[in-house]
Design an enzyme around this catalytic site. Structure first.
Site, short mmCIF file in Angstrom:
data_model
loop_
_atom_site.label_atom_id
_atom_site.label_comp_id
_atom_site.label_asym_id
_atom_site.label_seq_id
_atom_site.Cartn_x
_atom_site.Cartn_y
_atom_site.Cartn_z
N HIS A 23 -86.74 48.40 139.50
CA HIS A 23 -87.15 49.29 140.61
C HIS A 23 -86.28 49.06 141.86
CE1 HIS A 23 -90.90 49.90 138.26
NE2 HIS A 23 -90.78 48.62 138.03
N SER A 60 -60.69 55.76 156.34
CA SER A 60 -61.20 56.97 156.99
C SER A 60 -60.18 57.40 158.02
CB SER A 60 -62.53 56.66 157.66
OG SER A 60 -62.78 57.58 158.71
N LYS A 117 -63.14 51.58 158.28
CA LYS A 117 -63.71 51.92 156.98
C LYS A 117 -62.81 51.55 155.79
CE LYS A 117 -66.92 54.03 156.06
NZ LYS A 117 -67.56 55.32 156.13
N GLU A 129 -66.76 56.72 143.66
CA GLU A 129 -67.41 58.01 143.95
C GLU A 129 -66.85 59.12 143.07
OE1 GLU A 129 -68.51 57.78 148.61
OE2 GLU A 129 -66.43 57.43 148.11
#
Ligand code: ARG
Length: 469
Positions: free
Chosen positions: A156, A277, A283, A290
């Site tokens: 969970h 970024s 970043k 992704e």
């Protein structure tokens, strides 16, 4: 010359003519089309349709087309060609003259495209299984390197129990091994040769189907010409297997993204596979992960497109089947593109072992082990669970972990507690307690690594067997 213009009184609408062509994408099948054509030519010679000299000139012509295609990196051009089958006929006639038209004797494009596609999928499976072995090896190497390092396991997405980092990595290996098996299974079933099935009812000439199948490394001819010319199950099975493979990759990517977030900090993203970024200078983004997660959606899309295209077709060949090629090619390219990158990422990523280990020490992950301590001292499991639950409640009030409770506190909960309780709560003891096949005890995980290595070895042997068959 078209392959079918004889009965037509009017020319095709020019827009329709170019719109219905498949050559732009089915030229990818050229090498299989050439191999299948060579097998067919030999069968024609045996059936007395081609003389020995004609066979030689057809085979030479086919070989020249292959060389031409190799020089063009497979990207042969021809704006007038309907499909790859037409292309070969045109080129053959251009190279060897009218005898080239004899090659189509007794055969149909319906059996040809079915054969080419089976060969294409078969080769794709062999390559994918090779790449999957590399991915598994990268995971196994990292598992061996992780040694006795521990981390939290989640259920969970809440702290559950400590596990070995190696154990966690092996979980992915299991998924990929199943993917490899699914592909092998698909290969076994598809490896029958449609050549000789004709348009639908079987060849009109006495062609030796066994010989053609053998030459193309199939296990034998397909059993039913109606099925063989209309069957695309193997494409569905294959792309469905890729869906599951990409689903596994997507779950892995998702977990790595979570683990690389500042809040978890279990893995440090490898710079070679991350990007920055344009706006926020600090970043480092998990782009590879992704994109892997995103590309699974694309493969599911192909699988759905294929099933929907096939589901309403009456027997046997229908031109709709041509629409199945692009989703197949796209899903194959997408899967093949990902696997080497996943292996590279896995080898380059840095695990923050200290951070993972710290996380495995807190959050009552030894609670089940604590309950088991009581069970081993004769306390019924449900009652032990209840008492340790109360101990956790006490910890929450005192803001501490189970091992920080005093023996006095513990004895108010149950008289079975004594000093040995503290030892049993140490992470190493908790890990060792899970001493069953497939469990996280170090000895079991070592067994797991050995077993996984063996499976990779036999996977490699099988792949090499196919490569040299
Ligand atoms: N380009 C076609 C395909 O991929 C080849 C088969 C054509 N057969 C036919 N009967 N028109 O399906």
């Amino acid at each position: 010359m078209k392959m079918w213009s004889g009965r037509f009184r009017q020319p095709l609408d020019p827009h329709f003519e170019s719109w219905q062509r498949s050559f732009e994408f089915d030229r990818r099948l050229l090498r299989y089309e050439l191999a299948a054509s060579a097998a067919h030519a030999r069968a024609l010679k045996n059936a007395g349709v081609l003389s020995a000299d004609e066979l030689i000139s057809v085979l030479e012509g086919l070989q020249q087309i292959g060389e031409m295609a190799a020089a063009a990196n497979g990207l042969v051009q021809d704006d007038e060609t309907e499909d790859v089958h037409h292309y070969v006929e045109k080129q053959l006639v251009a190279k060897i003259g009218e005898v080239g038209y004899k090659l189509h004797s007794g055969r149909s494009r319906n059996e040809q495209v079915a054969t080419d596609l089976r060969m294409y999928v078969r080769a794709a499976i062999d390559q994918l299984r090779k790449d999957l072995a590399e991915v598994c090896e990268a995971f196994i190497d990292r598992a061996e390197e992780a040694g006795s390092a521990a981390m939290p396991a989640y259920t969970h997405l809440q702290h559950a129990e400590p596990v070995l980092v190696a154990h966690w990595l092996l979980a992915y290996v299991e998924m990929f091994l199943r993917d490899g098996e699914r592909l092998a299974d698909c290969r076994r079933r598809l490896n029958r040769c449609p050549l000789g099935s004709g348009a639908v009812a079987g060849a009109t000439l006495p062609l030796d189907r066994g010989l053609m199948a053998n030459e193309l490394e199939f296990d034998g001819p397909t059993a039913n010409s109606i099925d063989a010319t209309s069957d695309r199950d193997f494409i569905l099975e294959f792309v469905d297997s890729l869906s599951l493979l990409s689903l596994h990759l997507s779950r892995w990517a998702e977990e790595m993204i979570i683990f690389s977030s500042q809040e978890f900090g279990f893995v440090h993203l490898p710079e070679a596979y991350s990007t920055g970024s344009s706006a926020m200078p600090q970043k480092k983004n998990p782009d590879l992960l992704e994109l892997v997660r995103g590309k699974s959606g694309r493969i599911f899309g192909s699988a759905t497109a294929l099933a929907v295209t096939l589901k309403g077709l009456p027997l046997a060949y229908n031109k709709d089947l041509q629409e199945m090629q692009q989703p197949l090619f796209d899903a194959t390219d997408t899967a093949l593109g990902m696997l080497p990158l996943v292996a590279g990422w896995m080898r380059a990523v840095a695990f923050d072992s200290a951070h993972m280990n710290d996380a495995s020490q807190s959050g009552f992950m030894n609670a089940w082990a604590a309950a088991t301590y009581l069970v081993k001292r004769g306390v019924p499991s449900r009652l032990a669970h209840e008492q340790i639950g109360k101990a956790v409640k006490l910890c929450l009030e005192k803001n501490c972990e189970l091992q920080e409770l005093t023996l006095e506190d513990l004895r108010t909960l149950h008289t079975a507690f004594d000093e040995s309780f503290y030892e049993s709560l140490q992470t190493a003891a908790v890990l060792a307690m899970h001493d069953v096949i497939g469990g996280t005890a170090p000895g079991r995980v070592r067994q797991g690594i050995m077993a996984a290595k063996k499976k990779i070895e036999s996977l490699r042997e099988e792949i090499n067997f196919h490569a040299h068959a």
